[in-house]
Scaffold this motif. Structure first.
Motif, PDB file in Angstrom:
ATOM      1  N   SER A   1       2.032   4.710   3.362  1.00 60.44           N
ATOM      2  CA  SER A   1       1.141   3.377   4.397  1.00 60.44           C
ATOM      3  C   SER A   1      -0.185   4.091   4.500  1.00 60.44           C
ATOM      4  N   CYS A   2      -0.793   4.630   4.699  1.00 57.43           N
ATOM      5  CA  CYS A   2      -2.148   5.585   4.861  1.00 57.43           C
ATOM      6  C   CYS A   2      -3.057   5.114   3.094  1.00 57.43           C
ATOM      7  N   LEU A   3      -2.352   5.159   2.512  1.00 56.46           N
ATOM      8  CA  LEU A   3      -2.489   5.114   0.996  1.00 56.46           C
ATOM      9  C   LEU A   3      -2.658   3.461   0.633  1.00 56.46           C
ATOM     10  N   ARG A   4      -2.279   2.653   0.859  1.00 55.82           N
ATOM     11  CA  ARG A   4      -2.411   1.501   0.533  1.00 55.82           C
ATOM     12  C   ARG A   4      -3.406   0.994   0.994  1.00 55.82           C
ATOM     13  N   ASP A   5      -3.395   1.622   2.285  1.00 55.81           N
ATOM     14  CA  ASP A   5      -4.718   0.861   3.680  1.00 55.81           C
ATOM     15  C   ASP A   5      -5.748   1.369   3.357  1.00 55.81           C
ATOM     16  N   SER A   6      -5.505   2.215   2.468  1.00 52.50           N
ATOM     17  CA  SER A   6      -7.291   3.180   1.351  1.00 52.50           C
ATOM     18  C   SER A   6      -7.211   2.405   0.658  1.00 52.50           C
ATOM     19  N   GLY A   7      -6.623   1.427  -0.143  1.00 53.54           N
ATOM     20  CA  GLY A   7      -7.036   0.700  -1.267  1.00 53.54           C
ATOM     21  C   GLY A   7      -7.128   2.077  -2.256  1.00 53.54           C
ATOM     22  N   ALA A   8      -6.654   2.844  -1.920  1.00 53.24           N
ATOM     23  CA  ALA A   8      -7.036   4.220  -3.711  1.00 53.24           C
ATOM     24  C   ALA A   8      -6.666   3.649  -4.941  1.00 53.24           C
ATOM     25  N   CYS A   9      -5.314   2.470  -5.034  1.00 59.94           N
ATOM     26  CA  CYS A   9      -5.227   2.120  -6.560  1.00 59.94           C
ATOM     27  C   CYS A   9      -5.514   1.017  -6.482  1.00 59.94           C
ATOM     28  N   ARG A  10      -6.529   0.287  -6.145  1.00 61.68           N
ATOM     29  CA  ARG A  10      -7.499  -1.164  -6.366  1.00 61.68           C
ATOM     30  C   ARG A  10      -8.407  -0.410  -6.614  1.00 61.68           C
ATOM     31  N   LYS A  11      -8.601   1.245  -6.468  1.00 67.98           N
ATOM     32  CA  LYS A  11      -9.826   1.164  -6.868  1.00 67.98           C
ATOM     33  C   LYS A  11     -10.191   1.252  -8.299  1.00 67.98           C
ATOM     34  N   ILE A  12      -8.701   1.619  -9.322  1.00 64.42           N
ATOM     35  CA  ILE A  12      -8.610   2.435 -10.241  1.00 64.42           C
ATOM     36  C   ILE A  12      -9.244   1.424 -11.140  1.00 64.42           C
ATOM     37  N   GLY A  13      -9.414   0.094 -11.006  1.00 65.40           N
ATOM     38  CA  GLY A  13      -9.552  -0.976 -12.195  1.00 65.40           C
ATOM     39  C   GLY A  13     -10.715  -1.012 -12.604  1.00 65.40           C
ATOM     40  N   ARG A  14     -10.797  -0.731 -13.821  1.00 67.16           N
ATOM     41  CA  ARG A  14     -12.691  -1.076 -14.338  1.00 67.16           C
ATOM     42  C   ARG A  14     -12.321  -1.821 -15.297  1.00 67.16           C
ATOM     43  N   ASN A  15     -13.806  -2.863 -15.340  1.00 64.94           N
ATOM     44  CA  ASN A  15     -13.550  -3.766 -16.600  1.00 64.94           C
ATOM     45  C   ASN A  15     -15.301  -3.394 -17.190  1.00 64.94           C
ATOM     46  N   PHE A  16     -15.614  -4.328 -18.546  1.00 64.74           N
ATOM     47  CA  PHE A  16     -17.263  -3.579 -18.549  1.00 64.74           C
ATOM     48  C   PHE A  16     -17.354  -5.010 -19.236  1.00 64.74           C
ATOM     49  N   ASN A  17     -18.438  -5.640 -18.303  1.00 62.55           N
ATOM     50  CA  ASN A  17     -19.407  -6.960 -18.605  1.00 62.55           C
ATOM     51  C   ASN A  17     -17.869  -7.873 -18.490  1.00 62.55           C
ATOM     52  N   GLY A  18     -17.140  -7.471 -17.249  1.00 65.16           N
ATOM     53  CA  GLY A  18     -16.189  -8.774 -17.396  1.00 65.16           C
ATOM     54  C   GLY A  18     -14.827  -8.432 -18.042  1.00 65.16           C
ATOM     55  N   VAL A  19     -15.213  -7.885 -18.996  1.00 64.50           N
ATOM     56  CA  VAL A  19     -13.883  -7.422 -19.896  1.00 64.50           C
ATOM     57  C   VAL A  19     -12.993  -6.101 -19.192  1.00 64.50           C
ATOM     58  N   PRO A  20     -11.717  -6.687 -19.319  1.00 67.44           N
ATOM     59  CA  PRO A  20     -10.714  -5.659 -18.425  1.00 67.44           C
ATOM     60  C   PRO A  20     -10.736  -4.341 -19.608  1.00 67.44           C
TER      61      PRO A  20
END
Length: 285
Positions: free
Chosen positions: A137-156
């Motif tokens: 629950s702590c991991l979900r609330d911390s957004g650990a996996c939301r931070k993993i996303g990257r894009n370069f000039n709008g390109v995934p």
């Protein structure tokens, strides 16, 4: 005696400064406990030790300034106990994080984590269902996996780019399926499960593209948390070992100075004896 008191005062002041990195390490672990590692009890012994060193060194400093031998003696006894506690904490930290590490994966920049590679008290603690519920629950609330996303000039990010990334243990264990599942990359937290080789690894069945689920209930996620804890504790332990060595040296110096104060007091008591030496009697038998 004055020189010995000054030396004890200096040692106590330097000891006070030494408490800062220990306390800082505990606070750093506390910050990670709220965002990355999600284990909220491991940092408290370190914080208590750091505060204790601060308080005891201040007491010793006051004893040296006011020539209070009781406070000096109290400093030596209390600091000996603190040194023993710090040694015990360092041994405990290395013992519970001794086994287990990530496995290298062919053509991947990140490591994969498996719970069976770990053992001992910390593994049992993390794997406990009731305790893991709080951690996940702590991991979900911390957004650990939301931070993993990257894009370069709008390109995934492409699959090849993602495969070369150096993910943290939590990101690797909790935010993606294990590599041996054979799932196809869609994005950092989305994978096509069709055509995957679901074999002996039960995490392949547990993985979900639901962003609130992902692999938070996977054994690999528990292993990732253990891997993250190991890295955090080892960093702090290196600082603690250096501080411990310096602390022992300071303790020996302070003890020697205290013994010197006692010796001088025993040989040259304050008052009459010193007055006699300063003003010798002119009467002779």
């Amino acid at each position: 005696m004055r020189t010995s008191n000054h030396l004890i005062g200096l040692v106590n002041f330097l000891t006070f400064l030494l408490s800062i990195p220990i306390l800082g390490g505990g606070i750093w672990l506390s910050s990670r406990a709220n965002s990355t590692d999600c284990l909220r009890f491991l940092q408290w012994p370190l914080i208590v030790i750091g505060i204790s060193i601060m308080v005891v060194s201040l007491a010793g400093f006051a004893g040296a300034c006011y020539r209070n031998k009781f406070l000096m003696w109290l400093y030596l006894v209390a600091m000996l106990l603190i040194i023993a506690a710090l040694i015990g904490f360092i041994i405990f930290a290395y013992a519970v994080t001794d086994k287990g590490s990530g496995r290298t994966v062919l053509n991947r920049g990140y490591l994969d984590y498996y719970l069976q590679d770990y053992s001992g008290w910390l593994k049992d603690r993390v794997s406990d269902d009731s305790y893991w519920g709080k951690i996940s629950s702590c991991l979900r609330d911390s957004g650990a996996c939301r931070k993993i996303g990257r894009n370069f000039n709008g390109v995934p990010e492409t699959a090849d780019m993602f495969f070369l990334r150096r993910l943290s243990p939590v990101e690797s264990g909790c935010c993606k399926p294990p590599t041996d599942c054979g799932f196809s990359y869609v994005n950092e937290t989305g994978w096509d499960t069709r055509g995957g080789m679901i074999g002996p690894n039960q995490d392949c069945m547990v993985w979900s593209n639901d962003q609130s689920m992902l692999c938070y209930q996977c054994s690999s996620c528990k292993a990732g948390v253990l891997g993250s804890l190991k890295k955090s504790w080892r960093k702090v332990s290196v600082i603690n070992i250096v501080v411990l060595i310096i602390l022992v040296i300071f303790y020996v110096i302070a003890y020697a100075a205290y013994r010197n104060v006692k010796r001088i007091d025993n040989d040259e008591p304050v008052g009459e004896a010193r007055m006699t030496k300063s003003h010798p009697s002119h009467f002779h038998l």
